[in-house]
Write an enzyme that holds these catalytic residues in place. Structure first.
Site, mmCIF file in Angstrom:
data_model
loop_
_atom_site.group_PDB
_atom_site.id
_atom_site.type_symbol
_atom_site.label_atom_id
_atom_site.label_comp_id
_atom_site.label_asym_id
_atom_site.label_seq_id
_atom_site.Cartn_x
_atom_site.Cartn_y
_atom_site.Cartn_z
ATOM 1 N N THR A 119 0.809 -1.221 0.000
ATOM 2 C CA THR A 119 0.000 0.000 0.000
ATOM 3 C C THR A 119 0.843 1.273 0.000
ATOM 4 O O THR A 119 2.022 1.257 0.351
ATOM 5 C CB THR A 119 -0.939 0.031 1.224
ATOM 6 O OG1 THR A 119 -0.164 0.091 2.415
ATOM 7 C CG2 THR A 119 -1.850 -1.186 1.252
ATOM 8 N N ASP A 120 0.186 2.361 -0.385
ATOM 9 C CA ASP A 120 0.835 3.675 -0.347
ATOM 10 C C ASP A 120 0.488 4.364 0.974
ATOM 11 O O ASP A 120 -0.140 3.768 1.849
ATOM 12 C CB ASP A 120 0.435 4.517 -1.560
ATOM 13 C CG ASP A 120 -1.060 4.819 -1.629
ATOM 14 O OD1 ASP A 120 -1.777 4.628 -0.615
ATOM 15 O OD2 ASP A 120 -1.518 5.264 -2.694
ATOM 16 N N ALA A 121 0.862 5.620 1.104
ATOM 17 C CA ALA A 121 0.630 6.363 2.353
ATOM 18 C C ALA A 121 -0.859 6.506 2.664
ATOM 19 O O ALA A 121 -1.236 6.679 3.823
ATOM 20 C CB ALA A 121 1.298 7.734 2.276
ATOM 21 N N ILE A 177 -4.011 2.493 0.237
ATOM 22 C CA ILE A 177 -4.531 1.728 -0.895
ATOM 23 C C ILE A 177 -3.362 1.094 -1.651
ATOM 24 O O ILE A 177 -2.222 1.550 -1.543
ATOM 25 C CB ILE A 177 -5.394 2.585 -1.840
ATOM 26 C CG1 ILE A 177 -4.601 3.726 -2.452
ATOM 27 C CG2 ILE A 177 -6.616 3.121 -1.105
ATOM 28 C CD1 ILE A 177 -5.352 4.503 -3.517
#
Length: 132
Positions: free
Chosen positions: A10-12, A15
């Site tokens: 996931t990203d920050a 997602i």
């Protein structure tokens, strides 16, 4: 092929980072090969290297941490030196991402196009016929 989304995917914002869908699809193609009785390492040992030649991807909805996903890989076309896959990533019945991935078959040493190994071509054709 089942996939679970981990924090590293996931990203920050929590997602799945877009490039990780491509990694999931790569794994599904590797498992497709394995189900046919081949492995990437065996092909490399025999002088065959598979590379992504072209890719078109459409992202519909995001996946999130801990989601259980499934990834499919279906051969749409097999040419002399290239194979086109249609791939999708699902969360239950919900389509999250789809891609058309064209794979090229290369000579491992020269990196020039080469025909698919006959055994792979035969087994793949049989599998396509039986799933149609």
């Amino acid at each position: 092929m089942p996939v679970r989304v981990y924090i590293e995917d996931t990203d920050a914002g929590g997602i799945v980072y877009y490039v990780n869908y491509l990694k999931f699809m790569e794994r599904a193609r590797s498992e497709w090969l394995r189900a046919l009785g081949f492995s990437q390492q065996t092909l490399l040992d025999e002088g065959t290297q598979l590379v992504v030649y072209r890719l078109a991807c459409h992202y519909s909805k995001p996946a999130r941490l801990d989601d259980a996903l499934s990834v499919d890989a279906h051969v749409e076309h097999m040419g002399r030196c290239r194979m086109t896959f249609e791939q999708r990533v699902w969360r239950n019945e919900e389509l999250l991402c789809r891609a058309t991935v064209e794979i090229a078959c290369l000579d491992r040493h020269t990196l020039r196009p080469r025909a698919w190994p006959e055994a792979l071509r035969t087994v793949s054709a049989e599998r396509q016929t039986s799933s149609a």
